[in-house]
Design a protein around this motif. Structure first.
Motif, PDB file in Angstrom:
ATOM      1  N   THR A   7      38.028   3.779   6.825  1.00  0.00           N
ATOM      2  CA  THR A   7      39.529   3.502   6.817  1.00  0.00           C
ATOM      3  C   THR A   7      40.384   4.202   6.475  1.00  0.00           C
ATOM      4  OG1 THR A   7      39.143   1.182   6.548  1.00  0.00           O
ATOM      5  CG2 THR A   7      41.462   1.708   5.776  1.00  0.00           C
ATOM      6  N   VAL A  56      39.986  -2.078   1.657  1.00  0.00           N
ATOM      7  CA  VAL A  56      40.255  -1.909   3.333  1.00  0.00           C
ATOM      8  C   VAL A  56      38.872  -1.740   4.095  1.00  0.00           C
ATOM      9  CG1 VAL A  56      42.577  -1.969   1.941  1.00  0.00           C
ATOM     10  CG2 VAL A  56      41.532   0.367   2.473  1.00  0.00           C
ATOM     11  N   LEU A  70      45.922  -3.953   9.281  1.00  0.00           N
ATOM     12  CA  LEU A  70      44.533  -4.509   7.379  1.00  0.00           C
ATOM     13  C   LEU A  70      45.981  -5.829   8.027  1.00  0.00           C
ATOM     14  CD1 LEU A  70      45.795  -1.228   5.900  1.00  0.00           C
ATOM     15  CD2 LEU A  70      43.036  -2.244   6.331  1.00  0.00           C
ATOM     16  N   HIS A  88      47.282  -6.647   2.106  1.00  0.00           N
ATOM     17  CA  HIS A  88      46.802  -4.942   1.719  1.00  0.00           C
ATOM     18  C   HIS A  88      47.742  -4.349   2.969  1.00  0.00           C
ATOM     19  CE1 HIS A  88      42.894  -7.043   1.638  1.00  0.00           C
ATOM     20  NE2 HIS A  88      43.148  -6.070   0.617  1.00  0.00           N
ATOM     21  N   GLU A  89      48.359  -4.484   3.938  1.00  0.00           N
ATOM     22  CA  GLU A  89      49.222  -4.013   4.370  1.00  0.00           C
ATOM     23  C   GLU A  89      50.434  -3.086   3.822  1.00  0.00           C
ATOM     24  OE1 GLU A  89      52.709  -2.417   6.957  1.00  0.00           O
ATOM     25  OE2 GLU A  89      52.783  -4.633   6.424  1.00  0.00           O
TER      26      GLU A  89
END
Length: 144
Positions: free
Chosen positions: A29, A24, A116, A120-121
């Motif tokens: 991040t 990420v 993202l 990933h989100e």
């Protein structure tokens, strides 16, 4: 070896698995996530009083270290603070469903700002929701 034979194949070394932290975007991040989150907390009438420090910087630093370590980044959190013991650390605070939902609202905004990849989100948001629900320690109204 004859002219017609090829050299023996060399197998590449296995690659180290890439962590979620690396996938990420690493430190930057998580700093963006936490900074956006705490910008909301700073204005929240229920959550802000839970932070005894006038400056939210130390709390932001601790959350950044914790999330980085959890997702496979540096182990600085444990080196500096020991085991996370999240429920124990949150026990002194009145964390009711309203506080949880406010926390999640600010965190949802922060996650959305990261833009993202969907997997990933979803992975990050799933963890944050489970963590927030686990921190609830009362179902009574706010402490006066």
């Amino acid at each position: 070896m004859t002219e017609d034979s090829a050299p023996p194949a060399v197998s590449p070394r296995p690659r180290e698995p890439i962590t979620f932290y690396e996938e990420v975007g690493g430190h930057d991040t998580f700093v963006r996530l936490v900074d956006t989150f705490y910008a909301g907390v700073a204005e929240d009438e229920v959550l802000r009083p839970m932070y005894p420090e006038e400056d939210l910087g130390p709390a932001a630093h601790r959350l950044t270290m914790f999330l980085e370590q959890y997702w496979g980044g540096p182990t600085t959190y444990s080196e500096q603070r020991g085991h996370p013991r999240l429920r124990m650390r949150h026990m002194p605070f009145h964390v009711d469903p309203d506080a949880r939902d406010r926390w999640l609202g600010h965190m949802r905004h922060a996650v959305d700002e990261l833009d993202l990849a969907p997997l990933h989100e979803t992975t990050l948001w799933d963890y944050l929701q489970r963590a927030a629900f686990a921190m609830v320690n009362t179902f009574e109204g706010p402490a006066r």
